[in-house]
Design an enzyme around this catalytic site. Structure first.
Site, PDB file in Angstrom:
ATOM      1  N   CYS A 170       0.998  -1.128  -0.133  1.00  0.00           N
ATOM      2  CA  CYS A 170      -0.078  -0.256   0.065  1.00  0.00           C
ATOM      3  C   CYS A 170       0.693   1.223  -0.144  1.00  0.00           C
ATOM      4  CB  CYS A 170      -0.852   0.026   1.064  1.00  0.00           C
ATOM      5  SG  CYS A 170      -0.261  -0.187   2.887  1.00  0.00           S
TER       6      CYS A 170
ATOM      7  N   HIS B   7      13.581 -15.747  11.699  1.00  0.00           N
ATOM      8  CA  HIS B   7      13.938 -15.992  13.156  1.00  0.00           C
ATOM      9  C   HIS B   7      11.606 -15.774  13.568  1.00  0.00           C
ATOM     10  CE1 HIS B   7      17.395 -13.966  15.043  1.00  0.00           C
ATOM     11  NE2 HIS B   7      17.774 -14.238  13.858  1.00  0.00           N
TER      12      HIS B   7
HETATM   13  O1  LIG Z   1      -1.866   2.197   5.388  1.00  0.00           O
HETATM   14  C1  LIG Z   1      -3.009   2.369   4.512  1.00  0.00           C
HETATM   15  C2  LIG Z   1      -2.394   2.684   3.056  1.00  0.00           C
HETATM   16  O2  LIG Z   1      -0.736   3.827   2.985  1.00  0.00           O
HETATM   17  C3  LIG Z   1      -3.011   3.671   1.832  1.00  0.00           C
HETATM   18  O3  LIG Z   1      -2.397   3.248   0.973  1.00  0.00           O
HETATM   19  C4  LIG Z   1      -3.035   5.294   1.812  1.00  0.00           C
HETATM   20  O4  LIG Z   1      -3.794   5.650   2.928  1.00  0.00           O
HETATM   21  C5  LIG Z   1      -3.458   4.964   0.544  1.00  0.00           C
HETATM   22  O5  LIG Z   1      -4.409   7.164   1.027  1.00  0.00           O
HETATM   23  P1  LIG Z   1      -5.032   7.800  -0.177  1.00  0.00           P
HETATM   24  O6  LIG Z   1      -6.593   7.113  -0.240  1.00  0.00           O
HETATM   25  O7  LIG Z   1      -4.895   8.790   0.760  1.00  0.00           O
HETATM   26  O8  LIG Z   1      -4.564   7.921  -1.532  1.00  0.00           O
END
Ligand SMILES: O=C[C@H](O)[C@H](O)[C@H](O)COP(=O)(O)O
Length: 151
Positions: free
Chosen positions: A65, A98
């Site tokens: 992500c 680990h």
């Molecule tokens: O932890 C969450 C992730 O990094 C998401 O990819 C992120 O929050 C996406 O953000 P947005 O919808 O503002 O592009």
């Protein structure tokens, strides 16, 4: 090995590089998407890869992500999925050796393609060492999982 890959829109630009690294080691990729930068919800894609791990259809998963954090939180809610965010190669292999980590989480807005590929190689080339102390600690993690089911 068969390796599940899943990402959200924040991880999508890095995904092709990760796939290239997995294939270059001779492993098979099972791609659970996404396939564009259209905004989506990361738990939906972490779940797809996590289910594949739970069903034994893949041996490892790589989740991407924007930060690596969201997919990591979601993946670790799933029984039998042991995920870690790694943005350095030491954590990527030591987490397997680990801690029996079976899911690598990457942040597509944190690291670039070359470092990501090195991290992927470190993760996939590593094996759980299974020495007494690592096995004992892993079993304690599994005991926490069992307890969470009862609460
Ligand atoms: O932890 C969450 C992730 O990094 C998401 O990819 C992120 O929050 C996406 O953000 P947005 O919808 O503002 O592009």
């Amino acid at each position: 090995m068969r390796v599940a890959i899943a990402c959200d829109h924040g991880g999508f630009p890095l995904k092709a590089h990760v796939i290239e690294a997995v294939r270059s080691l001779g492993h098979e990729v099972v791609d659970f998407g996404v396939f564009s930068e259209e905004r989506v919800d990361y738990p939906d894609f972490a779940e797809k890869a996590g289910r594949a791990l739970q069903r034994g259809e893949v041996e490892r998963a790589i989740l991407i992500c924007a930060s690596g954090i969201g997919v990591n939180i979601a993946a670790n809610k799933m029984r039998g999925v042991y995920a870690g965010v790694c943005h350095d190669t030491y954590s990527a292999h030591q987490g397997v050796e680990h801690d029996n980590m079976n899911a690598l989480c990457l942040g597509g807005r944190i690291i670039g393609p070359e470092l990501a590929k090195e991290i992927v190689r470190a993760f996939l080339n590593a094996k759980f060492l299974g020495e007494d102390r690592y096995q004992r600690r892993f079993e304690k993690v599994q005991a926490l999982e069992e307890e969470a089911k009862r609460r």
